[in-house]
Design a protein around this motif. Structure first.
Motif, short mmCIF file in Angstrom:
data_model
loop_
_atom_site.label_atom_id
_atom_site.label_comp_id
_atom_site.label_asym_id
_atom_site.label_seq_id
_atom_site.Cartn_x
_atom_site.Cartn_y
_atom_site.Cartn_z
N GLU A 67 0.85 -1.18 0.00
CA GLU A 67 0.00 0.00 0.00
C GLU A 67 0.90 1.24 0.00
O GLU A 67 1.95 1.27 0.64
CB GLU A 67 -0.91 0.02 1.23
N GLN A 68 0.46 2.26 -0.70
CA GLN A 68 1.24 3.48 -0.85
C GLN A 68 1.67 4.06 0.49
O GLN A 68 2.81 4.54 0.64
CB GLN A 68 0.44 4.50 -1.65
N GLU A 69 0.79 4.02 1.48
CA GLU A 69 1.10 4.64 2.77
C GLU A 69 2.21 3.89 3.52
O GLU A 69 2.78 4.42 4.48
CB GLU A 69 -0.15 4.77 3.65
N ARG A 70 2.56 2.69 3.08
CA ARG A 70 3.66 1.94 3.72
C ARG A 70 5.03 2.30 3.15
O ARG A 70 6.05 1.98 3.75
CB ARG A 70 3.43 0.42 3.56
#
Length: 126
Positions: A67-70
């Motif tokens: 996921e992008q937020e990771r």
């Protein structure tokens, strides 16, 4: 995520249409990416992909798996051009996992083995 895990993405063929669309979307209309005559005038045999387009494919490799937020960091070094009509392959290898972070080595490679980008990323494990 474990040390030694490998991510893989075969990029669709980079066509003149791909370059024209990317130029329009990015605002990067540098003639070396879209104009064969301009390339010939400076001794370049043909147009080639924008560096940031190539970097975007490595970004897609990451976001296809995490996921992008990771994603905590992502950087590249450009080492060769990516020619028009090539079909590069993006790979990532998890080289270390510690303190909740996975460290990856990234590459974009042409079918002949030429590495056009080398990079790294740090991704949160959870």
């Amino acid at each position: 995520m474990n040390t030694g895990d490998i991510l893989d993405l075969t990029v669709p063929k980079i066509t003149r249409t791909t370059l024209a669309l990317y130029a329009g979307a990015s605002g990067d209309h540098n003639p070396v990416h879209i104009d064969m005559d301009a390339c010939a005038a400076v001794g370049i045999p043909d147009v080639f992909a924008h560096g940031m387009l190539s970097m975007a494919y490595l970004g897609r490799l990451l976001t296809d798996h995490y996921e992008q937020e990771r994603i905590r960091s992502f950087s590249v070094r450009f080492s060769a051009i990516t020619p028009v009509n090539s079909t590069p392959r993006c790979t990532g290898t998890v080289v270390k996992v510690e303190d909740g972070l996975g460290h990856l080595d990234l590459t974009m490679t042409l079918p002949d083995g030429t590495v056009t980008l080398r990079g790294s990323a740090v991704v949160a494990v959870n």
